[in-house]
Design a protein around this motif. Structure first.
Motif, short mmCIF file in Angstrom:
data_model
loop_
_atom_site.label_atom_id
_atom_site.label_comp_id
_atom_site.label_asym_id
_atom_site.label_seq_id
_atom_site.Cartn_x
_atom_site.Cartn_y
_atom_site.Cartn_z
N CYS A 105 16.57 -12.41 3.11
CA CYS A 105 17.78 -12.22 2.30
C CYS A 105 18.89 -11.37 3.03
N SER A 106 18.27 -10.79 3.76
CA SER A 106 19.13 -9.68 4.55
C SER A 106 20.03 -10.49 5.76
N PHE A 107 19.51 -11.61 5.84
CA PHE A 107 20.39 -12.40 6.92
C PHE A 107 21.67 -12.56 6.59
N CYS A 108 21.92 -12.59 5.23
CA CYS A 108 23.38 -12.46 4.86
C CYS A 108 23.63 -11.17 3.90
N HIS A 109 22.74 -10.75 3.21
CA HIS A 109 23.07 -9.46 2.20
C HIS A 109 22.41 -8.24 3.21
N GLY B 141 0.84 -1.44 0.18
CA GLY B 141 -0.12 -0.12 0.12
C GLY B 141 0.98 1.30 0.09
N HIS B 142 1.92 1.32 -0.69
CA HIS B 142 2.97 2.19 -0.62
C HIS B 142 3.80 2.70 0.34
N LYS B 143 3.53 1.78 1.72
CA LYS B 143 4.44 1.96 2.84
C LYS B 143 5.77 1.56 2.26
N PHE B 144 7.01 2.37 2.85
CA PHE B 144 8.28 2.08 2.61
C PHE B 144 8.80 1.17 3.62
N ASP B 145 9.45 0.26 3.17
CA ASP B 145 9.87 -0.90 4.21
C ASP B 145 11.34 -1.49 3.75
N LYS B 146 11.70 -2.52 4.40
CA LYS B 146 13.10 -3.12 3.86
C LYS B 146 12.34 -4.14 2.82
N PRO B 147 13.45 -4.47 1.88
CA PRO B 147 12.83 -5.34 0.89
C PRO B 147 12.15 -6.35 1.36
N ASP B 148 11.11 -6.83 0.74
CA ASP B 148 10.47 -8.09 1.14
C ASP B 148 11.19 -9.12 0.32
N ARG B 149 11.44 -10.50 0.81
CA ARG B 149 11.87 -11.51 0.11
C ARG B 149 11.32 -11.79 -1.07
N ASP B 150 10.13 -12.18 -1.18
CA ASP B 150 9.24 -12.68 -2.19
C ASP B 150 8.75 -11.79 -3.20
N ASN C 244 10.32 -8.43 -3.45
CA ASN C 244 11.33 -7.62 -4.10
C ASN C 244 12.68 -8.69 -4.55
N CYS C 245 13.36 -9.21 -3.65
CA CYS C 245 14.83 -10.09 -4.07
C CYS C 245 14.34 -11.13 -4.94
N ASP D 117 18.12 -24.35 1.28
CA ASP D 117 19.17 -24.05 1.79
C ASP D 117 19.05 -24.15 3.61
N LEU D 118 20.00 -24.58 4.11
CA LEU D 118 19.86 -24.86 5.60
C LEU D 118 19.75 -23.54 6.27
N HIS D 119 20.30 -22.50 5.85
CA HIS D 119 20.32 -21.17 6.29
C HIS D 119 18.86 -20.67 6.45
N ARG D 120 17.96 -20.97 5.66
CA ARG D 120 16.69 -20.66 5.59
C ARG D 120 15.89 -20.74 7.03
N PHE D 121 16.30 -21.85 7.75
CA PHE D 121 15.73 -22.29 8.83
C PHE D 121 16.25 -21.61 10.13
N LYS D 122 17.41 -20.93 9.98
CA LYS D 122 18.01 -20.30 11.08
C LYS D 122 17.22 -18.92 11.36
#
Lengths: 358, 68
Positions: A168-172, A123-132, A134-135, A157-162
């Motif tokens: 994506c910002s978990f690493c990037h 709804g036009h709100k600014f936020d950190k990129p959404d995984r699905d 945006n990235c 990827d096993l990191h997904r469950f950490k």
């Protein structure tokens, strides 16, 4: 869709008038009149609009590869022998076929990228990129599918469950995305790009495999993905043309010599995983470039960091009684060999193939 | 004389109200405060039904998109 939700108006951006970023004519009584002089995507002119409040980020954003696409231009220039940016006709083709993947502030923080037809994420709100939205909207066919386990028969990827690994910002980090002020010509040269070792430094001597393949004085150093990746997507002619690469993508795992000049980014591995890229001598024929003069200046199998890491993979698991390297050493299946190449690819990849290691 | 002044004042107030009402093209009354010139944009862009009516349909993307 440009539907704005009412709660946007309560946010800092929502308290500014619409015209302060979008221009147009708010006094008009019809759609056409109201949109006269409209700036639909203010983020494309970040220095004019976003920079008013976010000057520090915008000051380096031009060095972001997401924005300037320098990596594409350098690769194309290496193969054609000239910079297409000085040729309006070629740039028209580029913008139509490749340039759509360029990202601005708004395409990561407000709407979905233009390459997937845009539309507000929230709804036009600014936020950190959404995984699905945006990235993965851009990085979906390979990275997203690998990370989320969407390739049939393969694990996520096993990191997904950490904790936090769902994003994506978990690493990037934002600093990696926004550009640091340093102009990079290749994404893997970015010092801000994460490396496995950033988090796993303590694992360097954790077991005999790591001791021999990570930091041994006289043995080759392997990229982590060489042991810990599953097969990943390789590309043919998904979104480009060219003789020999008209097939669809396919799952494959290939190890090659690291001759990608990445020492400056501490990627000084001897062997790395590589991915086939969709390029052929006549890929740009429709642009009027019938043959790439320097086609062999770069490998057609490129350094890759598959996003499908597992602790135990087909390479790290051996049957009882077998040697620890049984599945890797002397493996024609996993090594990139000359026999894997099309005729016109042989010269381009001659420095990275593993024929002499069998 | 006083009666005449009162009638003139009332007429003046009435005509000013009429002028103000007809001069305002935006009848939208948002629940939250919106600064001046943005109000007419919001009038349409907060209205999902209206947007559906006037939007130009976008064809769905084709094939695999993006940098993989």
């Amino acid at each position: 869709m440009v539907y704005v939700t009412e709660d946007f108006l309560e946010t800092p951006h929502g308290k500014s008038s619409c015209v302060s970023c979008h221009n147009g004519n708010p006094a008009a009584s019809d759609k056409q009149g109201a949109h006269e002089g409209l700036t639909a995507l203010p983020g494309d002119s970040a220095d004019v609009y976003c920079g008013r409040c976010h000057a520090e980020i915008v000051s380096t954003f031009e060095t972001s590869l997401h924005f300037n696409q320098k990596g594409y231009f350098v690769r194309i220039a290496n193969r054609t022998g000239f910079d297409i940016q000085g040729n309006p006709e070629l740039m028209e083709h580029y913008n139509e076929e490749c340039g759509k993947c360029h990202a601005s502030c708004g395409q990561c923080h407000v709407s979905r990228p233009v390459s997937v037809q845009g539309g507000f994420v929230n709804g036009h709100k600014f936020d950190k990129p959404d995984r699905d939205d945006n990235c993965v909207a851009c990085h979906g066919s390979r990275v997203g599918a690998e990370y989320l386990g969407q390739n049939e028969g393969f694990q996520p990827d096993l990191h997904r469950f950490k904790p936090g690994g769902g994003n994506c910002s978990f690493c990037h980090s934002g600093s990696e995305m926004h550009g640091s002020g340093t102009i990079y010509t290749y994404r893997y040269l970015k010092l801000e790009m994460p490396r496995c070792e950033d988090c796993h430094q303590d694992d360097e001597a954790a077991n005999i495999y790591h001791q021999r393949h990570w930091s041994h004085e006289s043995l080759p150093k392997l990229a982590c993905q060489v042991c810990h990746s599953q097969p990943y997507k390789n590309c043919n002619g998904c979104h480009t043309g060219g003789a020999g690469i008209t097939g669809s993508s396919y799952m494959k795992f290939k190890i090659a010599k690291n001759k990608f000049n990445l020492e400056a980014a501490n990627r000084d591995y001897d062997y790395v995983t590589v991915r086939h890229i969709p390029i052929a001598p006549d890929t740009y024929a429709s642009w009027g470039i019938s043959d790439l003069a320097n086609f062999s200046s770069e490998p057609t199998w490129k350094y890759a960091t598959p996003h499908n890491i597992q602790k135990w993979t087909a390479l790290t698991t051996v049957a009882e009684g077998q040697g620890c390297g049984e599945n890797c050493h002397n493996s024609a299946e996993y090594y990139l060999l000359t026999s894997d190449l099309l005729n016109y690819e042989v010269e381009a990849n001659q420095e990275i193939v593993m024929d002499d290691k069998l | 004389m006083k009666q005449k002044n009162a009638v003139v004042s009332l007429l003046f107030l009435f005509s000013m109200s009429l002028l103000f009402y007809t001069g305002c093209t935006d009848k939208y009354e948002p629940t939250s405060p919106i600064s001046g010139s943005g109000s007419s944009c919001v009038h349409c862009h907060l209205n999902a039904e209206l947007l559906k009516e006037v939007a130009t349909p976008i064809p769905p993307p084709t094939g695999e998109a993006g940098e993989g």
